[in-house]
Design an enzyme around this catalytic site. Structure first.
Site, PDB file in Angstrom:
ATOM      1  N   ASN A 165       0.860  -1.186   0.000  1.00 13.40           N
ATOM      2  CA  ASN A 165       0.000   0.000   0.000  1.00 13.40           C
ATOM      3  C   ASN A 165       0.901   1.244   0.000  1.00 13.40           C
ATOM      4  O   ASN A 165       1.723   1.419   0.905  1.00 13.40           O
ATOM      5  CB  ASN A 165      -0.870  -0.052   1.265  1.00 13.40           C
ATOM      6  CG  ASN A 165      -1.786   1.145   1.383  1.00 13.40           C
ATOM      7  OD1 ASN A 165      -1.371   2.274   1.150  1.00 13.40           O
ATOM      8  ND2 ASN A 165      -3.025   0.914   1.768  1.00 13.40           N
ATOM      9  N   HIS A 168       1.023   6.174   1.883  1.00 15.60           N
ATOM     10  CA  HIS A 168       1.812   7.108   2.687  1.00 15.60           C
ATOM     11  C   HIS A 168       2.914   7.820   1.911  1.00 15.60           C
ATOM     12  O   HIS A 168       3.472   8.801   2.390  1.00 15.60           O
ATOM     13  CB  HIS A 168       2.336   6.421   3.944  1.00 15.60           C
ATOM     14  CG  HIS A 168       1.204   6.061   4.860  1.00 15.60           C
ATOM     15  ND1 HIS A 168       0.207   6.967   5.178  1.00 15.60           N
ATOM     16  CD2 HIS A 168       0.866   4.917   5.478  1.00 15.60           C
ATOM     17  CE1 HIS A 168      -0.684   6.375   5.962  1.00 15.60           C
ATOM     18  NE2 HIS A 168      -0.306   5.134   6.151  1.00 15.60           N
ATOM     19  N   HIS A 201      -5.727   3.639  -1.419  1.00 17.18           N
ATOM     20  CA  HIS A 201      -7.050   3.950  -0.879  1.00 17.18           C
ATOM     21  C   HIS A 201      -7.435   5.349  -1.353  1.00 17.18           C
ATOM     22  O   HIS A 201      -6.837   6.336  -0.923  1.00 17.18           O
ATOM     23  CB  HIS A 201      -6.971   3.886   0.657  1.00 17.18           C
ATOM     24  CG  HIS A 201      -8.291   4.088   1.335  1.00 17.18           C
ATOM     25  ND1 HIS A 201      -8.439   3.943   2.694  1.00 17.18           N
ATOM     26  CD2 HIS A 201      -9.521   4.422   0.863  1.00 17.18           C
ATOM     27  CE1 HIS A 201      -9.702   4.175   3.031  1.00 17.18           C
ATOM     28  NE2 HIS A 201     -10.368   4.482   1.940  1.00 17.18           N
ATOM     29  N   ARG A 203      -9.590   7.967  -0.769  1.00 13.56           N
ATOM     30  CA  ARG A 203     -10.559   8.368   0.265  1.00 13.56           C
ATOM     31  C   ARG A 203     -11.434   9.494  -0.266  1.00 13.56           C
ATOM     32  O   ARG A 203     -11.014  10.276  -1.125  1.00 13.56           O
ATOM     33  CB  ARG A 203      -9.808   8.831   1.521  1.00 13.56           C
ATOM     34  CG  ARG A 203      -9.019   7.735   2.194  1.00 13.56           C
ATOM     35  CD  ARG A 203      -8.422   8.232   3.487  1.00 13.56           C
ATOM     36  NE  ARG A 203      -9.430   8.319   4.515  1.00 13.56           N
ATOM     37  CZ  ARG A 203      -9.542   7.485   5.546  1.00 13.56           C
ATOM     38  NH1 ARG A 203      -8.669   6.514   5.702  1.00 13.56           N
ATOM     39  NH2 ARG A 203     -10.487   7.637   6.423  1.00 13.56           N
ATOM     40  N   ARG A 207      -7.264  12.756   1.196  1.00 18.04           N
ATOM     41  CA  ARG A 207      -6.172  13.234   2.057  1.00 18.04           C
ATOM     42  C   ARG A 207      -4.797  12.780   1.584  1.00 18.04           C
ATOM     43  O   ARG A 207      -3.802  13.395   1.897  1.00 18.04           O
ATOM     44  CB  ARG A 207      -6.401  12.815   3.501  1.00 18.04           C
ATOM     45  CG  ARG A 207      -6.267  11.335   3.746  1.00 18.04           C
ATOM     46  CD  ARG A 207      -6.328  10.996   5.201  1.00 18.04           C
ATOM     47  NE  ARG A 207      -7.656  11.216   5.752  1.00 18.04           N
ATOM     48  CZ  ARG A 207      -8.065  10.685   6.903  1.00 18.04           C
ATOM     49  NH1 ARG A 207      -7.240   9.946   7.628  1.00 18.04           N
ATOM     50  NH2 ARG A 207      -9.274  10.893   7.344  1.00 18.04           N
ATOM     51  N   GLU A 228      -8.659   0.382  -2.723  1.00 18.86           N
ATOM     52  CA  GLU A 228      -9.425   0.409  -1.477  1.00 18.86           C
ATOM     53  C   GLU A 228     -10.373   1.584  -1.534  1.00 18.86           C
ATOM     54  O   GLU A 228      -9.978   2.681  -1.945  1.00 18.86           O
ATOM     55  CB  GLU A 228      -8.455   0.667  -0.323  1.00 18.86           C
ATOM     56  CG  GLU A 228      -8.251  -0.501   0.574  1.00 18.86           C
ATOM     57  CD  GLU A 228      -7.363  -0.095   1.723  1.00 18.86           C
ATOM     58  OE1 GLU A 228      -7.728   0.820   2.473  1.00 18.86           O
ATOM     59  OE2 GLU A 228      -6.282  -0.687   1.837  1.00 18.86           O
ATOM     60  N   THR A 259      -7.984   3.555   8.594  1.00 17.40           N
ATOM     61  CA  THR A 259      -9.173   2.715   8.729  1.00 17.40           C
ATOM     62  C   THR A 259      -9.147   2.063  10.104  1.00 17.40           C
ATOM     63  O   THR A 259      -8.176   1.397  10.450  1.00 17.40           O
ATOM     64  CB  THR A 259      -9.168   1.617   7.633  1.00 17.40           C
ATOM     65  OG1 THR A 259      -8.760   2.206   6.404  1.00 17.40           O
ATOM     66  CG2 THR A 259     -10.532   1.012   7.479  1.00 17.40           C
ATOM     67  N   GLU A 309     -10.906  -9.426   3.403  1.00 15.82           N
ATOM     68  CA  GLU A 309      -9.588  -9.100   3.952  1.00 15.82           C
ATOM     69  C   GLU A 309      -9.770  -9.045   5.470  1.00 15.82           C
ATOM     70  O   GLU A 309     -10.542  -8.221   5.985  1.00 15.82           O
ATOM     71  CB  GLU A 309      -9.076  -7.758   3.420  1.00 15.82           C
ATOM     72  CG  GLU A 309      -7.704  -7.426   4.012  1.00 15.82           C
ATOM     73  CD  GLU A 309      -7.126  -6.115   3.488  1.00 15.82           C
ATOM     74  OE1 GLU A 309      -7.386  -5.737   2.322  1.00 15.82           O
ATOM     75  OE2 GLU A 309      -6.413  -5.460   4.267  1.00 15.82           O
ATOM     76  N   HIS A 349      -3.492  -4.776   7.727  1.00 18.49           N
ATOM     77  CA  HIS A 349      -3.605  -3.629   8.619  1.00 18.49           C
ATOM     78  C   HIS A 349      -2.711  -3.793   9.839  1.00 18.49           C
ATOM     79  O   HIS A 349      -2.888  -4.719  10.621  1.00 18.49           O
ATOM     80  CB  HIS A 349      -5.036  -3.346   9.090  1.00 18.49           C
ATOM     81  CG  HIS A 349      -5.238  -1.871   9.345  1.00 18.49           C
ATOM     82  ND1 HIS A 349      -4.687  -1.230  10.432  1.00 18.49           N
ATOM     83  CD2 HIS A 349      -5.869  -0.924   8.634  1.00 18.49           C
ATOM     84  CE1 HIS A 349      -4.987   0.043  10.388  1.00 18.49           C
ATOM     85  NE2 HIS A 349      -5.701   0.275   9.294  1.00 18.49           N
TER      86      HIS A 349
HETATM   87  N1  PXP Z   1      -5.782  -3.080   4.537  1.00 19.42           N
HETATM   88  C1  PXP Z   1      -6.697  -2.094   4.665  1.00 19.42           C
HETATM   89  C2  PXP Z   1      -8.114  -2.429   4.364  1.00 19.42           C
HETATM   90  C3  PXP Z   1      -6.335  -0.796   5.043  1.00 19.42           C
HETATM   91  O1  PXP Z   1      -7.263   0.161   5.168  1.00 19.42           O
HETATM   92  C4  PXP Z   1      -4.971  -0.511   5.270  1.00 19.42           C
HETATM   93  C5  PXP Z   1      -4.564   0.892   5.630  1.00 19.42           C
HETATM   94  O2  PXP Z   1      -4.725   1.722   4.551  1.00 19.42           O
HETATM   95  C6  PXP Z   1      -4.049  -1.556   5.125  1.00 19.42           C
HETATM   96  C7  PXP Z   1      -4.480  -2.835   4.781  1.00 19.42           C
HETATM   97  C8  PXP Z   1      -2.592  -1.361   5.344  1.00 19.42           C
HETATM   98  O3  PXP Z   1      -2.380  -1.097   6.688  1.00 19.42           O
HETATM   99  P1  PXP Z   1      -0.949  -0.608   7.166  1.00 19.42           P
HETATM  100  O4  PXP Z   1      -0.695   0.686   6.490  1.00 19.42           O
HETATM  101  O5  PXP Z   1      -1.106  -0.510   8.646  1.00 19.42           O
HETATM  102  O6  PXP Z   1       0.007  -1.681   6.742  1.00 19.42           O
END
Ligand code: PXP
Length: 396
Positions: A165, A168, A201, A203, A207, A228, A259, A309, A349
């Protein structure tokens, strides 16, 4: 190959994870000091086991498990000789499934208990011999199941995929409101380092990830783009237009930092059904991000999701090992339940360089979605190295 596991045609309609059952059987043999021996586990239906039950025990109807110790057949000492064939364990998956439903456990949980029971018979124990032996056998079964549950899952046959992901990267960009760093470029570096998927994601408050990012990623991602998103009208239209390889539906709150919990599928059933039907029409597979909870899994299946998930946040955030173990067992059990109900299973997550390997070793999980830990590490060691280090953990 110390355990031969076969599934007879009558049991082939069940979603059986033979990798998981084979792994558990091999671990058990090793654990009881018979790792050099071989045993056969044959999974069948009620009709087939009834046949053997009548033939060898003169009892009518199905039973859950029948064991045929090789030692007894060949008049050897109980348990046979080291390095030998221990015998056959026949299990009815129909009966095991009924027993699992009554006990409120997964089918694979019940099958594992029956494999343990059968193994003890192969080693010469018999609960029908005396009350004392029945008590000892039951104690040993419970102990072996506990030992297995406490062991680190290992030796999986298939490896889950790592989907990175890159939200960030966009968070850093948005902090300055300029063009860099670019999540599209970052996604390419992740793929070059071996990531098997990219997650972003989009959003509603934009953001971090912007529409432009998703559109460009659709054209540049070579592996798999997982979008996402909330089941919100505007975002649904964008997804249908961009056509990612899959979408993951998540709950979204304006005030949250990330999330927070899984989506409440039961409370949003109507909306989700409609959204999923639209996605399916457009041939976009849908995953739903849920807490590891049996009712949410069932609801996800009912609304037509292809994947769930499982939220690993509580496992990752646990403050002591006992709590972490409890949360891990919940994920393990939920992954099995989801798999058994025909869903494909992802997880994510909060996973980091300490917590990932254990989840990655669960054979029913296909893909891990990891963002924050990788991007945080990348700031210090570089994105390529951060992805490769995580891949090494995922691939065990
Ligand atoms: N899965 C989902 C559904 C999420 O919302 C997120 C955060 O955006 C992640 C996985 C990844 O989480 P992390 O950034 O804590 O690895």
């Amino acid at each position: 190959m110390p355990v031969h596991l076969t599934v007879q045609p009558g049991a082939q309609d069940y979603p059986l994870c033979t990798a998981l059952l084979g792994q558990r059987s091999r671990w058990l043999l090793q654990h009881i000091g018979r790792g050099e021996d071989t045993a056969s586990v044959i999974l069948m239906d009620d009709a087939d086991i009834s046949h053997y039950n009548a033939m060898y025990r003169r009892r009518q109807g199905p039973t859950n498990v029948l064991s045929f110790p090789a030692a007894r057949e060949m008049a050897l000492p109980a348990g046979g000789l080291p390095g030998a064939e221990l015998g056959d364990i026949l299990i009815s998956v129909d009966t095991a499934a009924r027993e699992a439903a009554i006990a409120g456990v997964s089918l694979h949980h019940r099958l594992t208990e029956l494999i343990i029971h059968g193994l003890l018979h192969l080693l010469g124990m018999d609960h029908e011999r005396s009350e004392e032996e029945a008590r000892r056998m039951q104690q040993q079964e419970k102990q072996l199941f506990r030992d297995l549950a406490n062991s680190e899952p290992s030796g999986r046959k298939t490896m889950p995929h790592l989907a990175v992901n890159v939200d960030h990267i966009a968070t850093i960009r948005e902090a300055r409101g300029i063009a860099e760093p670019d999540p599209v470029l970052a996604a390419g570096i992740c793929e070059l380092a071996g990531a098997e998927g990219i997650v972003v994601h989009l959003r509603e408050d934009r953001r971090h990830i912007q529409d432009r990012d998703v559109r460009l990623l659709r054209r540049t991602v070579k592996t798999k783009l997982n979008l996402e998103m909330a089941a919100a009208k505007e975002i649904i239209e964008i997804a249908l237009d961009i056509h990612p390889d899959m979408i993951t539906l998540v709950p979204e709150k304006r005030k949250e930092l990330t999330t927070e919990g899984g989506l409440d599928v039961i409370a949003n059933e109507k909306k989700l059904k409609k959204t999923i039907a639209r996605m399916h029409k457009a041939r976009i597979p849908v995953s739903i991000f849920i807490d590891p909870d049996a009712e949410q899994i069932e609801a996800a299946r009912e609304v037509g999701a292809t994947f769930v998930e499982l939220h690993t946040g509580r496992y990752c955030d646990a403050t002591d090992e006992k709590q972490r173990d409890r949360e891990f067992r919940l994920i393990e059990q939920s992954a099995e339940l989801a798999f058994e109900s025909g869903l494909r299973v992802n997880a994510g997550h909060g996973l980091d360089y300490r917590t990932t390997a254990r989840v990655a070793a669960l054979p029913t999980i296909e893909e891990l979605s990891i963002g924050h830990a990788i991007i945080s590490r990348a700031v210090l060691v570089g994105l390529d190295r951060a992805v490769r280090e995580m891949l090494a953990l995922v691939r065990g």
